[in-house]
Design a protein around this motif. Structure first.
Motif, PDB file in Angstrom:
ATOM      1  N   ALA A 168       0.832  -1.206   0.000  1.00 47.05           N
ATOM      2  CA  ALA A 168       0.000   0.000   0.000  1.00 47.05           C
ATOM      3  C   ALA A 168       0.866   1.254   0.000  1.00 47.05           C
ATOM      4  O   ALA A 168       0.572   2.235  -0.701  1.00 47.05           O
ATOM      5  CB  ALA A 168      -0.927  -0.003   1.217  1.00 47.05           C
ATOM      6  N   LEU A 169       1.938   1.229   0.787  1.00 47.04           N
ATOM      7  CA  LEU A 169       2.827   2.390   0.853  1.00 47.04           C
ATOM      8  C   LEU A 169       3.570   2.628  -0.451  1.00 47.04           C
ATOM      9  O   LEU A 169       3.941   3.760  -0.771  1.00 47.04           O
ATOM     10  CB  LEU A 169       3.835   2.205   2.001  1.00 47.04           C
ATOM     11  N   SER A 170       3.785   1.559  -1.212  1.00 46.85           N
ATOM     12  CA  SER A 170       4.521   1.704  -2.480  1.00 46.85           C
ATOM     13  C   SER A 170       3.596   1.491  -3.677  1.00 46.85           C
ATOM     14  O   SER A 170       4.050   1.155  -4.769  1.00 46.85           O
ATOM     15  CB  SER A 170       5.676   0.697  -2.537  1.00 46.85           C
ATOM     16  N   ALA A 171       2.287   1.689  -3.469  1.00 46.54           N
ATOM     17  CA  ALA A 171       1.291   1.342  -4.478  1.00 46.54           C
ATOM     18  C   ALA A 171       1.468   2.093  -5.785  1.00 46.54           C
ATOM     19  O   ALA A 171       1.289   1.526  -6.863  1.00 46.54           O
ATOM     20  CB  ALA A 171      -0.111   1.595  -3.936  1.00 46.54           C
ATOM     21  N   GLY A 172       1.803   3.379  -5.694  1.00 46.25           N
ATOM     22  CA  GLY A 172       1.934   4.170  -6.922  1.00 46.25           C
ATOM     23  C   GLY A 172       2.970   3.572  -7.854  1.00 46.25           C
ATOM     24  O   GLY A 172       2.702   3.272  -9.021  1.00 46.25           O
ATOM     25  N   GLY A 173       4.154   3.351  -7.324  1.00 42.34           N
ATOM     26  CA  GLY A 173       5.230   2.794  -8.145  1.00 42.34           C
ATOM     27  C   GLY A 173       4.945   1.372  -8.565  1.00 42.34           C
ATOM     28  O   GLY A 173       5.207   0.978  -9.709  1.00 42.34           O
ATOM     29  N   LEU A 174       4.371   0.569  -7.653  1.00 46.20           N
ATOM     30  CA  LEU A 174       4.081  -0.823  -7.977  1.00 46.20           C
ATOM     31  C   LEU A 174       2.988  -0.905  -9.037  1.00 46.20           C
ATOM     32  O   LEU A 174       3.068  -1.731  -9.962  1.00 46.20           O
ATOM     33  CB  LEU A 174       3.635  -1.576  -6.724  1.00 46.20           C
ATOM     34  N   GLY A 175       1.973  -0.050  -8.923  1.00 45.04           N
ATOM     35  CA  GLY A 175       0.897  -0.044  -9.914  1.00 45.04           C
ATOM     36  C   GLY A 175       1.424   0.284 -11.296  1.00 45.04           C
ATOM     37  O   GLY A 175       1.066  -0.359 -12.285  1.00 45.04           O
ATOM     38  N   ARG A 176       2.298   1.285 -11.378  1.00 46.95           N
ATOM     39  CA  ARG A 176       2.886   1.641 -12.678  1.00 46.95           C
ATOM     40  C   ARG A 176       3.740   0.503 -13.210  1.00 46.95           C
ATOM     41  O   ARG A 176       3.728   0.197 -14.406  1.00 46.95           O
ATOM     42  CB  ARG A 176       3.726   2.922 -12.535  1.00 46.95           C
TER      43      ARG A 176
END
Length: 208
Positions: A168-176
């Motif tokens: 959840a904390l790294s969601a932005g980068g992981l989602g991309r």
């Protein structure tokens, strides 16, 4: 009490499960990407709460079966082994979603938590997974079966919650990353599928 070698093996296997992107991870990433980090963490907490429910259900059912009958234990053991192998084969051949974070709407952390709890509790696959997975690490000669199941379940829940918070904390980068690299999801299915199949075979060969 669970012996140290069994506990170490269990923790290693669970870490492999929770840190390879699966349904709970993708749901958490989707919520965090669309609704923010708090909603993502709330989703992970909801999944953990649902898993506590399944742990209790597994404790009641499995401990009763193990205590009551060697024949019934063998039956549920082989059913659990077959189910794990089925999950493994399905994970290997199932197509990954083209965009795992698409189609999600912004919601509040509270609503995200409630939805995740309900989704996890009502998921029969999760219930069957707990019934098939936890008994592999229970040894009746090590004491209370119910206490062993509770310990194993809580460890699973805590490690799962930790992993979903990290995602959840790294969601932005992981989602991309997942959107740019759909082959990662394809290979994670094969890896998870291999783990499920090996656990199913191990369970089938396990003695009471």
């Amino acid at each position: 009490m669970i012996d140290p070698s069994t506990l170490i093996t269990y923790v290693a296997v669970v870490l492999g499960f929770v840190f390879i992107p699966g349904p709970a991870t993708l749901l958490t990433v989707a919520r965090a990407t669309s609704s923010g980090t708090k909603a993502g963490i709330a989703t992970g907490a909801g999944v953990a709460a649902g898993d506590i429910f399944h742990t209790v259900m597994a404790m009641v059912g499995i401990s009763a079966i193990i205590a009551a009958s060697a024949v019934l234990f063998s039956i549920i053991k082989y059913i659990g082994a077959a189910y794990l192998i089925y999950l493994g084969i399905r994970a290997m051949i199932e197509k990954a979603p083209a965009n795992p974070t698409a189609g999600t709407l912004a919601i509040s952390p509270g609503k995200a938590f409630r939805q995740a709890v309900l989704t996890e509790i009502l998921n029969p696959k999760t219930a069957l997974f707990f019934l098939a997975f936890l008994p592999q690490f229970v040894r009746p000669e090590n004491g209370s079966v119910m206490l062993q199941l509770f310990t194993l379940g809580i460890i699973f829940v805590l490690l799962g919650l930790f992993s979903t918070v990290v995602f959840a904390l790294s969601a932005g980068g992981l989602g991309r990353f997942l959107r740019r690299n759909p082959k990662v999801l394809k290979w994670q299915g094969k890896i998870v599928g291999g783990i499920y199949c090996s656990l199913g075979i191990r369970l089938a060969l396990q003695h009471r």
